[in-house]
Write a protein that holds these residues in place. Sequence first.
Motif, mmCIF file in Angstrom:
data_model
loop_
_atom_site.group_PDB
_atom_site.id
_atom_site.type_symbol
_atom_site.label_atom_id
_atom_site.label_comp_id
_atom_site.label_asym_id
_atom_site.label_seq_id
_atom_site.Cartn_x
_atom_site.Cartn_y
_atom_site.Cartn_z
ATOM 1 N N TYR A 57 0.854 -1.184 0.000
ATOM 2 C CA TYR A 57 0.000 0.000 0.000
ATOM 3 C C TYR A 57 0.889 1.231 0.000
ATOM 4 O O TYR A 57 1.897 1.283 0.704
ATOM 5 C CB TYR A 57 -0.924 0.034 1.228
ATOM 6 C CG TYR A 57 -1.728 1.308 1.275
ATOM 7 C CD1 TYR A 57 -2.799 1.505 0.408
ATOM 8 C CD2 TYR A 57 -1.395 2.329 2.142
ATOM 9 C CE1 TYR A 57 -3.515 2.683 0.421
ATOM 10 C CE2 TYR A 57 -2.108 3.511 2.157
ATOM 11 C CZ TYR A 57 -3.163 3.687 1.295
ATOM 12 O OH TYR A 57 -3.867 4.851 1.298
ATOM 13 N N ASP A 58 0.527 2.219 -0.800
ATOM 14 C CA ASP A 58 1.244 3.496 -0.847
ATOM 15 C C ASP A 58 0.204 4.604 -0.740
ATOM 16 O O ASP A 58 -0.639 4.757 -1.625
ATOM 17 C CB ASP A 58 2.029 3.609 -2.156
ATOM 18 C CG ASP A 58 2.898 4.853 -2.215
ATOM 19 O OD1 ASP A 58 2.786 5.716 -1.320
ATOM 20 O OD2 ASP A 58 3.702 4.962 -3.160
ATOM 21 N N SER A 59 0.269 5.383 0.339
ATOM 22 C CA SER A 59 -0.749 6.408 0.554
ATOM 23 C C SER A 59 -0.608 7.587 -0.405
ATOM 24 O O SER A 59 -1.572 8.311 -0.622
ATOM 25 C CB SER A 59 -0.708 6.913 2.001
ATOM 26 O OG SER A 59 0.454 7.674 2.232
ATOM 27 N N ALA A 60 0.569 7.788 -0.990
ATOM 28 C CA ALA A 60 0.753 8.895 -1.927
ATOM 29 C C ALA A 60 -0.070 8.678 -3.193
ATOM 30 O O ALA A 60 -0.681 9.610 -3.717
ATOM 31 C CB ALA A 60 2.225 9.060 -2.273
ATOM 32 N N THR A 61 -0.098 7.467 -3.677
ATOM 33 C CA THR A 61 -0.840 7.153 -4.906
ATOM 34 C C THR A 61 -2.176 6.485 -4.620
ATOM 35 O O THR A 61 -3.055 6.474 -5.474
ATOM 36 C CB THR A 61 -0.010 6.211 -5.799
ATOM 37 O OG1 THR A 61 0.216 4.984 -5.098
ATOM 38 C CG2 THR A 61 1.307 6.849 -6.191
ATOM 39 N N GLY A 62 -2.307 5.890 -3.445
ATOM 40 C CA GLY A 62 -3.516 5.148 -3.101
ATOM 41 C C GLY A 62 -3.488 3.724 -3.640
ATOM 42 O O GLY A 62 -4.456 2.982 -3.504
ATOM 43 N N ALA A 63 -2.371 3.332 -4.258
ATOM 44 C CA ALA A 63 -2.257 1.985 -4.833
ATOM 45 C C ALA A 63 -2.234 0.951 -3.718
ATOM 46 O O ALA A 63 -1.396 1.002 -2.821
ATOM 47 C CB ALA A 63 -0.990 1.883 -5.669
ATOM 48 N N TYR A 64 -3.153 0.010 -3.794
ATOM 49 C CA TYR A 64 -3.282 -1.022 -2.763
ATOM 50 C C TYR A 64 -3.462 -2.355 -3.469
ATOM 51 O O TYR A 64 -4.389 -2.539 -4.250
ATOM 52 C CB TYR A 64 -4.492 -0.713 -1.879
ATOM 53 C CG TYR A 64 -4.698 -1.627 -0.695
ATOM 54 C CD1 TYR A 64 -3.637 -2.201 -0.021
ATOM 55 C CD2 TYR A 64 -5.981 -1.902 -0.242
ATOM 56 C CE1 TYR A 64 -3.844 -3.023 1.082
ATOM 57 C CE2 TYR A 64 -6.202 -2.720 0.860
ATOM 58 C CZ TYR A 64 -5.130 -3.274 1.511
ATOM 59 O OH TYR A 64 -5.328 -4.089 2.602
ATOM 60 N N GLN A 65 -2.541 -3.261 -3.224
ATOM 61 C CA GLN A 65 -2.655 -4.603 -3.805
ATOM 62 C C GLN A 65 -2.353 -5.632 -2.738
ATOM 63 O O GLN A 65 -1.470 -5.438 -1.906
ATOM 64 C CB GLN A 65 -1.738 -4.772 -5.007
ATOM 65 C CG GLN A 65 -0.259 -4.742 -4.703
ATOM 66 C CD GLN A 65 0.566 -4.996 -5.955
ATOM 67 O OE1 GLN A 65 0.197 -4.578 -7.040
ATOM 68 N NE2 GLN A 65 1.675 -5.676 -5.790
ATOM 69 N N TYR A 66 -3.124 -6.711 -2.779
ATOM 70 C CA TYR A 66 -2.940 -7.766 -1.790
ATOM 71 C C TYR A 66 -3.483 -9.073 -2.335
ATOM 72 O O TYR A 66 -4.316 -9.089 -3.243
ATOM 73 C CB TYR A 66 -3.633 -7.408 -0.471
ATOM 74 C CG TYR A 66 -5.117 -7.174 -0.599
ATOM 75 C CD1 TYR A 66 -6.021 -8.207 -0.385
ATOM 76 C CD2 TYR A 66 -5.609 -5.916 -0.926
ATOM 77 C CE1 TYR A 66 -7.387 -7.995 -0.500
ATOM 78 C CE2 TYR A 66 -6.970 -5.695 -1.048
ATOM 79 C CZ TYR A 66 -7.852 -6.737 -0.833
ATOM 80 O OH TYR A 66 -9.201 -6.519 -0.958
ATOM 81 N N LEU A 67 -2.987 -10.150 -1.764
ATOM 82 C CA LEU A 67 -3.493 -11.476 -2.107
ATOM 83 C C LEU A 67 -4.654 -11.780 -1.179
ATOM 84 O O LEU A 67 -4.508 -11.712 0.041
ATOM 85 C CB LEU A 67 -2.398 -12.533 -1.942
ATOM 86 C CG LEU A 67 -1.218 -12.438 -2.903
ATOM 87 C CD1 LEU A 67 -0.122 -13.414 -2.496
ATOM 88 C CD2 LEU A 67 -1.656 -12.685 -4.325
ATOM 89 N N ASN A 68 -5.811 -12.112 -1.760
ATOM 90 C CA ASN A 68 -6.953 -12.440 -0.907
ATOM 91 C C ASN A 68 -6.852 -13.888 -0.444
ATOM 92 O O ASN A 68 -5.867 -14.576 -0.725
ATOM 93 C CB ASN A 68 -8.284 -12.147 -1.618
ATOM 94 C CG ASN A 68 -8.506 -13.004 -2.839
ATOM 95 O OD1 ASN A 68 -7.776 -13.967 -3.093
ATOM 96 N ND2 ASN A 68 -9.527 -12.659 -3.606
ATOM 97 N N ASN A 69 -7.865 -14.382 0.251
ATOM 98 C CA ASN A 69 -7.811 -15.739 0.809
ATOM 99 C C ASN A 69 -7.846 -16.838 -0.255
ATOM 100 O O ASN A 69 -7.645 -18.003 0.049
ATOM 101 C CB ASN A 69 -8.915 -15.952 1.849
ATOM 102 C CG ASN A 69 -10.280 -15.599 1.324
ATOM 103 O OD1 ASN A 69 -10.438 -15.294 0.146
ATOM 104 N ND2 ASN A 69 -11.267 -15.622 2.196
#
Length: 170
Positions: A57-69
């Motif tokens: 997550y990067d708050s400057a760009t708002g880019a949020y990526q994650y692996l879900n369950n």
Amino acid sequence: MTSRGKKIFLALSIIVPFLIYSIVYYTPMIKNAPYKSTEFVSIQYKWGVGKELANSYDSATGAYQYLNNKDSLVITNVKLRKNDISYLHNKANELGLWNFPDVIANRGADLKSDKVLRYEIQFNYQRKSKKVIILTDYNEIPKLKDVAIQMKTLVAQTINDAEERYTKKN
């Protein structure tokens, strides 16, 4: 001397000098604080195992990526509010993040291990930044581990709350 006169004398001789001392002593510290909330730029948060951390997550760009369950990569855009950023800055200050070592890991630990979950938290300011790497198998100083995990949990929870707000709007 009357009772009222004694109280006034006490106030002038003890309380007033203490207040003056406090102001003179603490004002330069506050003005020269290395991490000021007014100079906050962004927060970067990554977690995972191995060399490349899949979740970030990067708050400057708002880019949020994650692996879900289901091990599917979810890519979204989540912006934190000013009060979220202020909350994280204040909590980092309260928990003493600025005094944490840069790496919270057992001696000789492999930071890029495929077996140990790793978290990276970086607070970026205009003049400085603070990055802390936390390995979950750390066991040398229990209090440090507890505070580091608490900071990690606060950051993750704030991001997840912001994501819920965004998904409810859409």
